[in-house]
Design a protein around this motif. Sequence first.
Motif, mmCIF file in Angstrom:
data_model
loop_
_atom_site.group_PDB
_atom_site.id
_atom_site.type_symbol
_atom_site.label_atom_id
_atom_site.label_comp_id
_atom_site.label_asym_id
_atom_site.label_seq_id
_atom_site.Cartn_x
_atom_site.Cartn_y
_atom_site.Cartn_z
ATOM 1 N N ARG A 87 0.698 -0.680 0.258
ATOM 2 C CA ARG A 87 0.220 0.049 -0.049
ATOM 3 C C ARG A 87 1.226 1.227 -0.295
ATOM 4 N NH1 ARG A 87 -2.992 -0.711 4.363
ATOM 5 N NH2 ARG A 87 -1.732 0.319 5.461
ATOM 6 N N THR A 88 1.566 1.331 0.611
ATOM 7 C CA THR A 88 2.692 2.607 0.596
ATOM 8 C C THR A 88 3.523 2.809 -0.686
ATOM 9 O OG1 THR A 88 3.198 2.156 2.920
ATOM 10 C CG2 THR A 88 4.886 3.228 2.293
ATOM 11 N N VAL A 89 4.085 1.267 -1.167
ATOM 12 C CA VAL A 89 4.405 1.705 -2.257
ATOM 13 C C VAL A 89 3.625 2.059 -3.311
ATOM 14 C CG1 VAL A 89 5.746 0.913 -3.896
ATOM 15 C CG2 VAL A 89 6.504 0.035 -2.334
ATOM 16 N N ARG A 90 1.970 1.951 -3.566
ATOM 17 C CA ARG A 90 1.510 1.826 -4.364
ATOM 18 C C ARG A 90 0.746 3.602 -3.930
ATOM 19 N NH1 ARG A 90 -2.290 -1.324 -3.061
ATOM 20 N NH2 ARG A 90 -4.110 0.068 -1.803
ATOM 21 N N TYR A 95 1.822 9.247 -5.784
ATOM 22 C CA TYR A 95 1.801 11.039 -4.835
ATOM 23 C C TYR A 95 2.900 11.650 -6.024
ATOM 24 C CZ TYR A 95 -0.809 10.711 -0.821
ATOM 25 O OH TYR A 95 -2.181 10.285 -0.480
ATOM 26 N N LYS A 96 3.847 10.232 -6.541
ATOM 27 C CA LYS A 96 4.956 11.144 -7.415
ATOM 28 C C LYS A 96 4.800 11.343 -8.723
ATOM 29 C CE LYS A 96 6.865 8.034 -10.352
ATOM 30 N NZ LYS A 96 7.095 8.727 -11.439
#
Length: 181
Positions: A87-90, A95-96
Motif C-alpha cells: 500500500r505504501t509503494v502504491r 503521489y509521485k
Amino acid sequence: MNTQELTDHEYALLESIYKHKESRPVRQRDLAKVVGISLGMTNVILRKLAQKGWVVIRRINSRNIQYAVTPSGIEQISKKSYLFLKRTVRNVVFYKDILDHLLAELKECGYRAVALVGKSDFDFVLAFLCQKHKLEFIEAQTASRLEGVKLVYAEDVAGPLSGMGENGSEEVYLHDILIGH
C-alpha cells in the motif's frame, strides 16, 4: 491456515512479543504500555490471539507467564507487513505522479528551482523529480535570495515563514496537493 483479518492492536501485540523473543520474558503490563491499550484489553487480545493459534501462552510460575508467537502468528505478521509495504509503494507512486505533474507545470511557467520548506517524507521524490525536470532542488534558507524559485511547504508547515516567498509567488503546500487528490 487462519484467514481472519489481523487488527492493528493484534498486530502490535504479535510484533512486540516476537521482538522480545530473544530477551527476557515480556509482561502483559509492558505489552499494554508499548501498544497503548489498557491491561484488561491486552489480556483479552492475548487470549484471542491464543485462540486463533497465533500465540502460545505458557505459565512459568504463579506470577510469570511466557508468550511466544507461533509460526502461524509469524505468517500473520509477515502478511500484514507485506500489505502495508504494498500500500505504501502504491501511494508513493500515486503521489509521485501528482508531484511530477506539478513540477512539469512549474518548469513550463519558467521556474528554475524548487525549495522545500520544512521536513517531508516526500523530499526524496521531489529531489528526484527536480532532476528529471531540470529544476534545482535548493535549501529553503537560500530561496528568498533567488529569482525563479518556487517554495513548496512540507506537510508539517502551517503557513509561510517570515522572509520566505517575498517574490510574490503563490505558495504550494504538499498537504493540499497530496490530500486534495
